[in-house]
Every structure is written in structure tokens, then in C-alpha cells.
Scaffold this active site. Structure first.
Site, PDB file in Angstrom:
ATOM      1  N   GLN A  50       3.190   9.844   0.953  1.00  0.00           N
ATOM      2  CA  GLN A  50       4.469   9.138   1.108  1.00  0.00           C
ATOM      3  C   GLN A  50       5.438   9.454  -0.037  1.00  0.00           C
ATOM      4  O   GLN A  50       6.629   9.186   0.067  1.00  0.00           O
ATOM      5  CB  GLN A  50       4.248   7.630   1.223  1.00  0.00           C
ATOM      6  CG  GLN A  50       3.535   7.252   2.528  1.00  0.00           C
ATOM      7  CD  GLN A  50       3.344   5.764   2.651  1.00  0.00           C
ATOM      8  OE1 GLN A  50       2.369   5.224   2.151  1.00  0.00           O
ATOM      9  NE2 GLN A  50       4.288   5.086   3.287  1.00  0.00           N
ATOM     10  N   CYS A  87       5.712   0.003   7.404  1.00  0.00           N
ATOM     11  CA  CYS A  87       5.372   1.186   6.610  1.00  0.00           C
ATOM     12  C   CYS A  87       6.597   1.572   5.788  1.00  0.00           C
ATOM     13  O   CYS A  87       7.705   1.627   6.329  1.00  0.00           O
ATOM     14  CB  CYS A  87       4.972   2.330   7.540  1.00  0.00           C
ATOM     15  SG  CYS A  87       4.503   3.824   6.651  1.00  0.00           S
ATOM     16  N   LEU A  88       6.388   1.837   4.495  1.00  0.00           N
ATOM     17  CA  LEU A  88       7.514   2.204   3.630  1.00  0.00           C
ATOM     18  C   LEU A  88       8.173   3.507   4.097  1.00  0.00           C
ATOM     19  O   LEU A  88       9.318   3.763   3.767  1.00  0.00           O
ATOM     20  CB  LEU A  88       7.049   2.324   2.179  1.00  0.00           C
ATOM     21  CG  LEU A  88       6.544   1.011   1.559  1.00  0.00           C
ATOM     22  CD1 LEU A  88       5.968   1.260   0.170  1.00  0.00           C
ATOM     23  CD2 LEU A  88       7.643  -0.030   1.501  1.00  0.00           C
ATOM     24  N   HIS A  91      -4.716   1.520   7.433  1.00  0.00           N
ATOM     25  CA  HIS A  91      -3.351   2.075   7.549  1.00  0.00           C
ATOM     26  C   HIS A  91      -3.162   3.215   6.546  1.00  0.00           C
ATOM     27  O   HIS A  91      -2.648   4.281   6.890  1.00  0.00           O
ATOM     28  CB  HIS A  91      -2.355   0.927   7.303  1.00  0.00           C
ATOM     29  CG  HIS A  91      -0.915   1.313   7.258  1.00  0.00           C
ATOM     30  ND1 HIS A  91       0.032   0.764   8.098  1.00  0.00           N
ATOM     31  CD2 HIS A  91      -0.229   2.175   6.447  1.00  0.00           C
ATOM     32  CE1 HIS A  91       1.225   1.289   7.824  1.00  0.00           C
ATOM     33  NE2 HIS A  91       1.095   2.139   6.817  1.00  0.00           N
ATOM     34  N   GLU A  92      -3.618   2.992   5.304  1.00  0.00           N
ATOM     35  CA  GLU A  92      -3.430   4.014   4.252  1.00  0.00           C
ATOM     36  C   GLU A  92      -4.329   5.226   4.488  1.00  0.00           C
ATOM     37  O   GLU A  92      -3.915   6.363   4.266  1.00  0.00           O
ATOM     38  CB  GLU A  92      -3.688   3.423   2.866  1.00  0.00           C
ATOM     39  CG  GLU A  92      -2.761   2.290   2.459  1.00  0.00           C
ATOM     40  CD  GLU A  92      -1.291   2.580   2.665  1.00  0.00           C
ATOM     41  OE1 GLU A  92      -0.878   3.751   2.555  1.00  0.00           O
ATOM     42  OE2 GLU A  92      -0.548   1.630   2.971  1.00  0.00           O
ATOM     43  N   HIS A 128      -2.814   7.537   6.828  1.00  0.00           N
ATOM     44  CA  HIS A 128      -1.777   8.399   6.235  1.00  0.00           C
ATOM     45  C   HIS A 128      -2.381   9.707   5.723  1.00  0.00           C
ATOM     46  O   HIS A 128      -1.751  10.762   5.802  1.00  0.00           O
ATOM     47  CB  HIS A 128      -1.109   7.697   5.040  1.00  0.00           C
ATOM     48  CG  HIS A 128       0.076   6.846   5.401  1.00  0.00           C
ATOM     49  ND1 HIS A 128       1.193   7.349   6.013  1.00  0.00           N
ATOM     50  CD2 HIS A 128       0.328   5.527   5.193  1.00  0.00           C
ATOM     51  CE1 HIS A 128       2.078   6.365   6.184  1.00  0.00           C
ATOM     52  NE2 HIS A 128       1.576   5.246   5.697  1.00  0.00           N
ATOM     53  N   GLY A 186       0.840  -1.188   0.000  1.00  0.00           N
ATOM     54  CA  GLY A 186       0.000   0.000   0.000  1.00  0.00           C
ATOM     55  C   GLY A 186       0.874   1.235   0.000  1.00  0.00           C
ATOM     56  O   GLY A 186       2.009   1.198   0.482  1.00  0.00           O
TER      57      GLY A 186
HETATM   58 NI    NI Z   1       2.444   3.349   5.749  1.00  0.00          NI
END
Ligand code: NI
Length: 191
Positions: A51, A97-98, A139-140, A143, A46
């Protein structure tokens, strides 16, 4: 399509509340294509637009490979999502998380969630998600509101990881090992 740079903790932009997208035009479709390419390359399951430093309510997901390694890609492009309902039942998944590389922790969230959004073509859609997709979607969407998965951890754990990333940034940026290790992949891709 182009690979975009993923911003990481402690970049303050990760705490922005992202703006709704007024219309899905060619530039938003190009953004979603770049996001998918960047997410697959990371690899992750995701990615939210913030991000890659774009403060818009856009996210992409693909949990198919996480559920079955041999499955074909099954990308979802989601614009202006709104959560309509969450189950009282909770489930726990190990999240990553990236934007917080190489850190994984269990997070408890509603097990099922229903949301509405606009798709790649600007059509209104509704999704009822469960399992890893429900977790990834929440989660997304977090963000888009400047919330990171570490905000769901104890204060002690959150402070510890925040300090670690602040210190690394001060000493000249992350010293990533050569790519994600096998161990990290086993712990689950970021989102
Ligand atoms: Ni994340």
C-alpha cells in the site's frame, strides 16, 4: 520515521503478489516503522507494504483503539505471514481500505484464524486471532497476494466501485473531502 504515500485504486501495483522477506534487517525495521507511522496518521488499523508501493510480505496492524478508544497503542509487525488454520465459523464486519478511500462494505470471513510469522526482531511467532483482529489480519494478508476486500463482494458491487475509482483517476485524481468525515470514522477506519 517518515510518512509514506498510500497508493489507491486503480494503481496496478495493488494487484502484485508480494515477495517474501529473506531477512529482517535495519531496512525492513525502518520500513515497518514508516508503515506504523503512516497507518496511525491515516488513520487506519492495518497497512500492508504494497500500500506504500513496496512489494514485500510485510504488514502492520493495531486494532486496540478500534476495540476500545482509550486503550494504549498495541502495534503488531508481521513479516512473511502464513495462515495455518481458519475456523469454519464465519463472521461479518464492515471493512474499509486505505487504498480504496471512503468505501465501506460488509465482508464475511472466517471468524478465527491462526497464523505464523516473523516479528519486528525476526523471531518466529504464532497468533490466534478472533474478532476484528482476525478480519484485519486476513484483509492484510490478502493484500500480500494482490487481493482487495472488494474481491469478496458481489461482482456487481466490485465493478461499480472499480469503475468509480477508474473514472476519478482519469479526471485528475481523487477529490478528497477535507480529511475523513466523522461519518467515515464511524463506519470504521480502513486497513
Ligand atoms: Ni486494505
Amino acid at each position: 520515521m517518515a510518512l509514506r504515500k498510500i497508493i489507491t485504486l486503480p494503481d496496478a501495483r495493488l494487484r502484485l503478489k508480494c515477495a517474501p522477506v529473506p531477512a529482517i534487517d535495519a531496512s525492513i525495521r525502518a520500513l515497518m516503522d514508516d508503515m506504523l507511522e503512516t497507518m496511525y496518521a491515516a488513520p487506519g488499523i492495518g497497512l500492508a507494504a504494497i500500500q506504500i508501493a513496496v512489494p514485500k510480505r510485510v504488514l502492520v496492524l493495531d486494532v486496540a483503539k478500534r476495540e476500545d478508544e482509550n486503550s494504549a497503542p498495541s502495534p503488531l509487525c508481521i513479516v512473511n505471514p502464513e495462515i495455518l488454520w481458519t475456523s469454519e465459523e464465519l463472521s461479518t464486519y464492515q471493512e474499509g481500505c486505505l487504498s480504496i478511500p471512503d468505501f465501506f462494505e460488509d465482508v464475511e470471513r472466517p471468524a478465527r484464524v491462526r497464523a505464523r510469522y516473523l516479528d519486528h526482531h525476526g523471531r518466529a511467532q504464532e497468533i490466534e486471532a478472533e474478532g476484528i483482529l482476525a478480519t484485519c489480519l486476513q484483509h492484510e494478508i490478502d493484500h500480500l497476494n494482490g487481493i482487495l476486500f472488494i474481491d469478496h463482494l458481489s461482482r456487481l458491487k466490485r465493478d461499480r466501485i472499480t469503475r468509480k475509482f477508474a473514472k476519478t483517476a482519469k479526471h485528475g485524481g481523487p477529490s478528497r473531502k477535507s480529511g475523513a468525515s466523522k461519518e467515515d470514522a464511524a463506519a470504521g477506519p480502513g486497513a
